[in-house]
Every structure is written in structure tokens, then in C-alpha cells.
Motif scaffolding. Structure first.
Motif, PDB file in Angstrom:
ATOM      1  N   ASP A 205       1.003  -1.197   0.119  1.00  0.00           N
ATOM      2  CA  ASP A 205      -0.074   0.064  -0.064  1.00  0.00           C
ATOM      3  C   ASP A 205       0.827   1.218  -0.101  1.00  0.00           C
ATOM      4  N   PHE A 206       2.275   1.064  -0.028  1.00  0.00           N
ATOM      5  CA  PHE A 206       3.114   2.271   0.077  1.00  0.00           C
ATOM      6  C   PHE A 206       3.626   2.895  -1.175  1.00  0.00           C
ATOM      7  N   LYS A 208       2.554   3.996  -4.119  1.00  0.00           N
ATOM      8  CA  LYS A 208       2.120   5.184  -4.906  1.00  0.00           C
ATOM      9  C   LYS A 208       2.755   6.590  -4.336  1.00  0.00           C
ATOM     10  N   SER A 209       2.899   6.316  -2.891  1.00  0.00           N
ATOM     11  CA  SER A 209       3.196   7.564  -2.150  1.00  0.00           C
ATOM     12  C   SER A 209       4.773   7.681  -2.051  1.00  0.00           C
ATOM     13  N   LEU A 210       5.350   6.518  -2.588  1.00  0.00           N
ATOM     14  CA  LEU A 210       6.933   6.616  -2.630  1.00  0.00           C
ATOM     15  C   LEU A 210       7.384   6.791  -4.169  1.00  0.00           C
ATOM     16  N   LYS A 211       6.511   6.920  -4.857  1.00  0.00           N
ATOM     17  CA  LYS A 211       6.943   6.907  -6.469  1.00  0.00           C
ATOM     18  C   LYS A 211       8.112   8.122  -6.710  1.00  0.00           C
ATOM     19  N   ASP A 239       5.434   3.530  -8.682  1.00  0.00           N
ATOM     20  CA  ASP A 239       4.127   3.421  -8.226  1.00  0.00           C
ATOM     21  C   ASP A 239       3.590   1.752  -8.240  1.00  0.00           C
ATOM     22  N   LYS A 305       8.779  11.271   3.034  1.00  0.00           N
ATOM     23  CA  LYS A 305       7.903  10.391   2.474  1.00  0.00           C
ATOM     24  C   LYS A 305       8.329   8.735   2.998  1.00  0.00           C
ATOM     25  N   ARG A 308       7.925   8.424   6.726  1.00  0.00           N
ATOM     26  CA  ARG A 308       6.770   8.238   6.942  1.00  0.00           C
ATOM     27  C   ARG A 308       6.170   6.822   6.816  1.00  0.00           C
ATOM     28  N   ALA A 309       6.604   6.341   5.558  1.00  0.00           N
ATOM     29  CA  ALA A 309       6.439   4.936   5.260  1.00  0.00           C
ATOM     30  C   ALA A 309       6.540   4.165   5.919  1.00  0.00           C
ATOM     31  N   ASP A 318       1.085   7.829  15.109  1.00  0.00           N
ATOM     32  CA  ASP A 318       1.177   9.285  14.863  1.00  0.00           C
ATOM     33  C   ASP A 318       1.521  10.066  15.719  1.00  0.00           C
TER      34      ASP A 318
END
Length: 417
Positions: A205-206, A208-211, A239, A305, A308-309, A318
């Protein structure tokens, strides 16, 4: 495109890539009287050479050995026949000046792949070897002592045929797997093909945010809990999964029928720091931060990013770092050293640098002549031999082409005598 009245040759090589050009040059140098042609489906010769090594053409490696190749056979005996030194000397005779970097990678001094192709084509022209482009081979049959080659340009006849048409990788540069179709037509089985030296898709699930994020890491391929192989280098997050040379090196181990039953990769984002020291480093950071937030924790340490992942992967709340419960830093360090990704799938042919699978070496003589059909040779990517990044695949292509061309010319000389 060259239109020829004469369609009868002593030797025809199918494919004007690294292996095909080397085979034709080797054959002609060993017997200048031979009539040799190269049939190429593309509009120009050597298109794949131009894109190798990011356009710089890492043509061999002084550290060539069997450990850098994987397939259904041991390549050590064959590699002994065409060393990196011999290959460098071959290019020297073409006028190409090469440089060897400290890690063994060999490049043309100009760092231009076009220089490699130019000297090969110059020698092809000097030796009067014909290249017939826009000529797609459709079928090869042996009748008596000759090969009838049906193409989109008509039929050609040859006493010897060298299948140097590559695999399925890089379809935009002509990868079709044609040579393997010929093997099937002859009734022989091949090891299933798969994209090698390519990025890996993962289930996470990580992603896309790490692209677009890059990070140095040690990467280990696992079969369940058993470590298979490790690489270290820059990991590129996409992604859909993971890329980078270290990832691509491991992709070749995900071969159909030979891959781990439960494959997974683990990233160690701090390979130089032991886990206990990393936990202590994390614990010591919280009091140093001007802003007491989980996001600020990664300033000066990791891409925000990515940090955070990693925090989320460790299932940490958090909240302000100083408010974390005891043991959180050890948990975060454990995740940073063993960040696991599962659901591995190699990406497709368009992103693959080479082809895994193909004809097993046990099906060819040490000279690359096909045991099931004398006079027919298979070289380069048509064989079940995929190398690591670093010049090993081009070394295999050039070396196998030189060996096959030399042997084909030798047999024709003996017959004439």
C-alpha cells in the motif's frame, strides 16, 4: 534496404545485433572467400547495441565468471573460451579504444554506444558482408545440406545458419524471440522465457506515495525465511514496485519453475549500521528535534515520505516521538533493517534488459552448433543464459557470436579442402 539478385550464401546470420555482427565478422575473417549475409527484421542494424549501458555500451567486464550468470547450465567452460581480454583485443583490431573502470566494467573510451556499432559496421563493410534490413525471417527448414530461409523478402539459401536474433526483451529494438520459434519448429523444447534484469512489482500500500524516491539499501531475496541472495545499491521506488540495478540483479532469480516458492524481498535502509546501534540512534534523535512531530523525526536522515512510510510499516502511532512507548525505537530499527515486500512479479518485456530462459546449453556443442541439426547455430539471448548487469550479457552475445562464426567458417573450409 538492400535488394539482392543472389540469394545463395555460405553463411547467413539471422539478426544484426551484437551476436550476429560478431558471428559474421568472425566467419569472414577466418575465410575471406565465404559469401555471408545478415538478415535483420528492423530498418537498421544494431539498434539494441545503441541503448545498452544507458547509451554508453558496457561491452564486457574483466570479472567475467560463472557466478554472474544464471540458467539451466554451468557456463564456466564456455566462458573460458572467450575471456574479457580476448573480447577487448577483438575490438582493438576494429579500432575501438576501451577503458576499464575500477569495478571491471569495460566501456568504449568515448562512452558512446554508437562508437561500438560504428566500428562493427565499418568492418562489415570492409569484409563485404551484406546486411539485408527490413527482412523478417518467417521459417527455416533444412533440405539436404542447405538451409532454406523464408522471409518477408523472399527465400534465401545457406550452407550454415546462425540464429542470433535475440530474445523477447526490448521489443522496441527488435526483440521477438524468433530464434526460439525456430527451435520449436524443429521439435525441441525450450526453457520457458521470462523477462530478466527488470524492475519487480510488489504488493504494498506504500508504493504510490513513494513513487520517484531513491535510496541506498541492501536488498535480499528470500524464499520464505531463507535468504537466497543479496545486493546493495540504489533502490528506486515506483508506483508499482521496486527498481534499480540491485533490484534488477535479483529479478533473474524469479525464473518460472526455478524461482523461490515464497519469494519476498527485504530492504535494509541502513546497511552500514547494526540494528542495536540504529535503535540507539533513533532514541537519541527525539530530544534534538526543534519540532516534536513524527514527520520532523526524519529531517536530515531519510526522505520525508520514505520515513513516514517506514514509520507506518513499523505500526508506530502518529504522535510526538518523545511520547512513544518503550521498545518503539527497537521496533522501528527492526523495520528499517528488514522492510519486507511480498507478492513479487517481474515486470514485462518492455522493461527487461535481457531474456531469461531459452535453449539449454546441453542442446548445443561447445561451438554453439545445435546438436539436433548440424550447420545450425544458436547464440546470445536464444540460449538459456541470462547475465547480471555490468557488461555480462553483451560479453555473452559477442563471445558466443565470435565462437559460432569461427566454427561455421572452419567447417566450410574443411569441406572445400
Amino acid at each position: 534496404m538492400i535488394t539482392l539478385k543472389n540469394t545463395n550464401y555460405d553463411i547467413i546470420t539471422v539478426g544484426a545485433g551484437a551476436a550476429g555482427l560478431a558471428a559474421a565478422i568472425s566467419a569472414k575473417r577466418n575465410n575471406r572467400d565465404l559469401k555471408i549475409a545478415i538478415l535483420e527484421a528492423q530498418s537498421k542494424a544494431g539498434k539494441k547495441i545503441l541503448v545498452t549501458g544507458n547509451g554508453r555500451c558496457n561491452l564486457t567486464n574483466t570479472n567475467v565468471s560463472k557466478e554472474f550468470y544464471h540458467g539451466s547450465f554451468d557456463v564456466s567452460k564456455i566462458l573460458n573460451r572467450f575471456s574479457a581480454e580476448k573480447l577487448i583485443n577483438f575490438f582493438s583490431t576494429l579500432g575501438l579504444v576501451c577503458d576499464t573502470e575500477t569495478n571491471g566494467l569495460v566501456y568504449p573510451h568515448s562512452r558512446q554506444a554508437s562508437a561500438v556499432l560504428d566500428v562493427l559496421l565499418m568492418e562489415i563493410k570492409r569484409l563485404k558482408i551484406e546486411i539485408i534490413c527490413d527482412c523478417k525471417v518467417e521459417l527455416i527448414r533444412k533440405k539436404g545440406e542447405f538451409f532454406n530461409i523464408k522471409t518477408s523478402n523472399g527465400e534465401y539459401t545457406a550452407k550454415k545458419a546462425v540464429m542470433s536474433c535475440g530474445g523477447k526483451a526490448f521489443p522496441t529494438a527488435g526483440g521477438t524471440g524468433l530464434g526460439l520459434d525456430v527451435i520449436k519448429n524443429l521439435g525441441h523444447k525450450i526453457t520457458p522465457l521470462f523477462p530478466a534484469l527488470c524492475p519487480i512489482q510488489v504488493k504494498s500500500d506504500f508504493m504510490k506515495s513513494l513513487k520517484g524516491i531513491r535510496a541506498k539499501a541492501a536488498v535480499t531475496l528470500y524464499d520464505g525465511e531463507k535468504a537466497i541472495k543479496s545486493e546493495i545499491g540504489e533502490v528506486q521506488f515506483t508506483d508499482y514496485g521496486l527498481s534499480g540495478i540491485c533490484i534488477m540483479q535479483l529479478s533473474g532469480l524469479l525464473a518460472p519453475g526455478r524461482s523461490p516458492k515464497h519469494p519476498a524481498v527485504e530492504l535494509d535502509l541502513f546497511p552500514a549500521v547494526p540494528e542495536t546501534e540504529l535503535a540507539a540512534l533513533f532514541a537519541a534523535r527525539a530530544p534534538l528535534l526543534a519540532e516534536d512531530t513524527a514527520a520532523a523525526f526524519w529531517l536530515g536522515l531519510l526522505h520525508g515520505k520514505l520515513g513516514r512510510a517506514l514509520w507506518a510499516a513499523a505500526a508506530l502511532p502518529d504522535t510526538a516521538p518523545h511520547a512513544l512507548p518503550a521498545g518503539s525505537w527497537q521496533k522501528l530499527a527492526r523495520t528499517a533493517k528488514h522492510w519486507r515486500f511480498e507478492g513479487l512479479t517481474p515486470c514485462g518485456w518492455r522493461q527487461a534488459q535481457t531474456t531469461g530462459g531459452g535453449l539449454a546449453l546441453t542442446e548445443v556443442e561447445p561451438t554453439f552448433q545445435f546438436k539436433g541439426c548440424p550447420g545450425l547455430y544458436f547464440v546470445g539471448e536464444t540460449l538459456d543464459c541470462a547475465g547480471s548487469c555490468g557488461g555480462f550479457n553483451l560479453h555473452w552475445a559477442f563471445g558466443s557470436g565470435l565462437a559460432a562464426g569461427r566454427d561455421a567458417a572452419k567447417h566450410l573450409c574443411n569441406r572445400k579442402r
